[in-house]
Enzyme design. Structure first.
Site, PDB file in Angstrom:
ATOM      1  N   HIS A 142      66.673  71.948  28.744  1.00 31.45           N
ATOM      2  CA  HIS A 142      66.748  73.091  29.663  1.00 31.45           C
ATOM      3  C   HIS A 142      67.958  73.928  29.256  1.00 31.45           C
ATOM      4  O   HIS A 142      68.956  73.399  28.762  1.00 31.45           O
ATOM      5  CB  HIS A 142      66.944  72.525  31.077  1.00 31.45           C
ATOM      6  CG  HIS A 142      66.838  73.516  32.183  1.00 31.45           C
ATOM      7  ND1 HIS A 142      67.871  74.365  32.507  1.00 31.45           N
ATOM      8  CD2 HIS A 142      65.832  73.786  33.056  1.00 31.45           C
ATOM      9  CE1 HIS A 142      67.508  75.110  33.551  1.00 31.45           C
ATOM     10  NE2 HIS A 142      66.272  74.790  33.892  1.00 31.45           N
ATOM     11  N   GLN A 222      65.188  65.857  36.234  1.00 34.33           N
ATOM     12  CA  GLN A 222      63.746  65.604  36.370  1.00 34.33           C
ATOM     13  C   GLN A 222      63.418  64.115  36.438  1.00 34.33           C
ATOM     14  O   GLN A 222      62.245  63.748  36.405  1.00 34.33           O
ATOM     15  CB  GLN A 222      62.989  66.240  35.196  1.00 34.33           C
ATOM     16  CG  GLN A 222      63.085  67.742  35.135  1.00 34.33           C
ATOM     17  CD  GLN A 222      62.332  68.443  36.262  1.00 34.33           C
ATOM     18  OE1 GLN A 222      61.437  67.864  36.890  1.00 34.33           O
ATOM     19  NE2 GLN A 222      62.692  69.679  36.537  1.00 34.33           N
ATOM     20  N   LYS A 245      65.811  68.705  43.752  1.00 35.91           N
ATOM     21  CA  LYS A 245      64.688  68.090  43.032  1.00 35.91           C
ATOM     22  C   LYS A 245      64.507  66.634  43.479  1.00 35.91           C
ATOM     23  O   LYS A 245      63.690  65.901  42.932  1.00 35.91           O
ATOM     24  CB  LYS A 245      64.925  68.169  41.524  1.00 35.91           C
ATOM     25  CG  LYS A 245      64.918  69.618  40.995  1.00 35.91           C
ATOM     26  CD  LYS A 245      65.069  69.660  39.499  1.00 35.91           C
ATOM     27  CE  LYS A 245      65.516  71.000  38.972  1.00 35.91           C
ATOM     28  NZ  LYS A 245      64.466  72.019  38.949  1.00 35.91           N
ATOM     29  N   CYS A 383      62.720  77.733  31.289  1.00 39.34           N
ATOM     30  CA  CYS A 383      64.143  77.668  30.886  1.00 39.34           C
ATOM     31  C   CYS A 383      64.316  76.707  29.716  1.00 39.34           C
ATOM     32  O   CYS A 383      65.313  75.978  29.643  1.00 39.34           O
ATOM     33  CB  CYS A 383      65.056  77.261  32.031  1.00 39.34           C
ATOM     34  SG  CYS A 383      65.088  78.436  33.364  1.00 39.34           S
TER      35      CYS A 383
HETATM   36  N1  PLP Z   1      67.895  70.436  33.822  1.00 37.37           N
HETATM   37  C1  PLP Z   1      66.586  70.269  33.974  1.00 37.37           C
HETATM   38  C2  PLP Z   1      65.866  69.263  33.122  1.00 37.37           C
HETATM   39  C3  PLP Z   1      65.898  71.017  34.918  1.00 37.37           C
HETATM   40  O1  PLP Z   1      64.580  70.854  35.076  1.00 37.37           O
HETATM   41  C4  PLP Z   1      66.603  71.959  35.700  1.00 37.37           C
HETATM   42  C5  PLP Z   1      65.897  72.811  36.668  1.00 37.37           C
HETATM   43  O2  PLP Z   1      64.717  73.075  36.547  1.00 37.37           O
HETATM   44  C6  PLP Z   1      67.977  72.080  35.513  1.00 37.37           C
HETATM   45  C7  PLP Z   1      68.578  71.309  34.562  1.00 37.37           C
HETATM   46  C8  PLP Z   1      68.791  73.042  36.318  1.00 37.37           C
HETATM   47  O3  PLP Z   1      68.823  72.602  37.649  1.00 37.37           O
HETATM   48  P1  PLP Z   1      69.509  73.512  38.767  1.00 37.37           P
HETATM   49  O4  PLP Z   1      68.897  74.867  38.641  1.00 37.37           O
HETATM   50  O5  PLP Z   1      69.152  72.822  40.048  1.00 37.37           O
HETATM   51  O6  PLP Z   1      70.965  73.522  38.500  1.00 37.37           O
END
Ligand code: PLP
Length: 425
Positions: A142, A222, A245, A383
């Protein structure tokens, strides 16, 4: 607790038989948002990778806090503040036991996974990285586990390199082993890819990285919602995730860190709470975890996450994980029958994420037509642009399942997809 998720093999039994063992209808009644119609159809919520829904007990815990206990923490000499502090610190202890952290002082509150990674990159990175040092991330990360490292690497003269990922979405562990050397200071990898669903072999990554003298940060955003995570068994140096999440509220995250590393790291932000004493001659800093928690924290959020953890602890989590795997297998069987549908992310060890494209159709158009039929999915690059670029895709359609999804939800997805195909193809 397991260090890696068990592979819940369901292929010998029909998927529906497995689901009977997990009372999904009872669980669904805990999530009030699911009982609504969207665009004239009963809602099918398959965007759990983006955020999970909240059980009534979480909504009620937050409302109760604001109705009865609202106050600032740690500093009030009155009953409300004592109650708020007890709820807030109690939630930290719940998180610690949920991930098997040795001590609640190693559990820091942040705004989310993104801020947790930025905190480590800024604080550890700025105080540690030297020109020529290397940071390894996987090619399926991500953006929040790429960009903070790029920013600090640019500042410190270090480099960020991608561990290769193959066409199925599997990390190339041989390539990873050969990339390791004494200049690698940090390996930052996702436990589960949000775009592909791949479950990475984190314990093995940690073993190899530590042997080469590197630290490991695991992005568990995740993973935590799908099976019990044990940070001691993984032996990672940092583990990060977001409350939203994990069936908790938005705006709150967790950073677990190894104690001696956190103690050596300088503060991330300055302000109230993170200090021991302040003077113009010099300021000294508070102990863990408060050294990293400047300002009034998200008290209601922490209490909400505590309620989410209580909820999960009372749930049959193994049954929930089996149910999710059965949904994934059922969805994959259905996907195989759709002409022109190509799955994206077919690693053998996967969480309940179904990414796909319909040949010749933009994912965003598919998403819009599914929404018109009450089916909520995610479309786009999730992302994770580098892995989409590697696959020469603008993005995918992603259906991500949680334990409150049903086989009927999967049927509805494919019925809606069939209608979308008739319209688009
Ligand atoms: N890392 C992973 C694997 C994600 O799926 C996400 C969000 O979709 C994030 C990081 C970022 O999470 P947040 O937007 O809650 O900081």
């Amino acid at each position: 607790m397991s260090e890696e998720p068990a592979v819940y093999t369901v292929s010998s039994e029909p998927a529906t038989r497995v689901a009977e063992k997990f009372d999904v209808e009872r669980v669904r009644s805990d999530f009030p948002i699911l009982a609504q119609h969207v665009n004239g159809h009963p809602l099918v919520y398959l965007d759990n990778g983006a955020t999970t829904q909240k059980p009534e007990c979480v909504i009620e815990a937050i409302a109760h806090y604001y109705r009865c206990d609202n106050s600032n923490v740690h500093r009030g000499a009155h009953a409300l503040s004592d109650r708020a502090t007890a709820g807030f610190e109690g939630a930290r202890s719940k998180v610690a036991s949920f991930i098997n952290a040795p001590d609640a002082k190693q559990v820091l509150w942040t705004r989310g996974t993104t801020e947790s990674i930025n905190l480590v990159a800024a604080s550890w990175g700025r105080s540690t990285l030297q020109p020529g040092d290397r940071i390894l991330v996987s090619a399926m990360e991500h953006h929040s586990n790429i960009v903070p490292w790029q920013m600090i690497a640019a500042e410190r003269g270090a480099t960020v390199e991608a561990i290769p990922v193959d066409s199925t979405g599997t990390l190339d562990m041989q390539a990873f082993a050969t990339m390791l050397n004494a200049r690698v200071r940090m390996v930052a990898v996702g436990h589960v890819s949000n775009a592909l669903g791949t479950i990475n072999p984190v314990a093995e990554i940690v073993r190899l990285a530590h042997a080469a003298g590197a630290l490991v940060l695991v992005d568990g955003a995740q993973a935590v919602g799908h099976w019990p995570v044990d940070v001691q068994a993984l032996d990672c140096d940092f583990y990060v995730f977001s409350a939203h999440k994990l069936f908790g509220p938005t705006g709150l995250g967790v950073l677990f860190g190894r104690r001696e590393i956190l103690e050596a790291m300088p503060p991330y932000q300055g302000g109230g709470e993170m200090i021991e004493s302040v003077s113009f001659a010099g300021t000294t800093y508070n102990q863990l975890p408060y050294k990293f928690e400047a300002g009034t924290p998200d008290i209601a959020g922490a209490i909400g996450l505590g309620a989410a953890i209580d909820y999960l602890q009372a749930l049959d989590r193994e049954g929930a994980a089996r149910h999710e795997q059965a949904l994934l297998e059922y969805a994959q069987q259905k996907a195989a029958q759709v002409p022109g549908l190509r799955l994206v992310g077919t690693a053998s060890h996967k969480a309940s994420v179904l990414g796909f494209i319909l040949e010749g159709v933009h994912p965003a158009d598919v998403g819009t037509l599914l929404d018109q039929q009450g089916v909520a999915v995610r479309t786009g690059n999730h992302c994770a642009q580098p892995i989409m670029d590697q696959y020469h895709l603008p993005g995918t359609v992603r259906a991500s399942f949680s334990f409150y999804n049903t086989f009927e939800d999967v049927d509805r997805l494919f019925l809606a997809l069939d209608k979308a195909r008739q319209f688009l193809v």
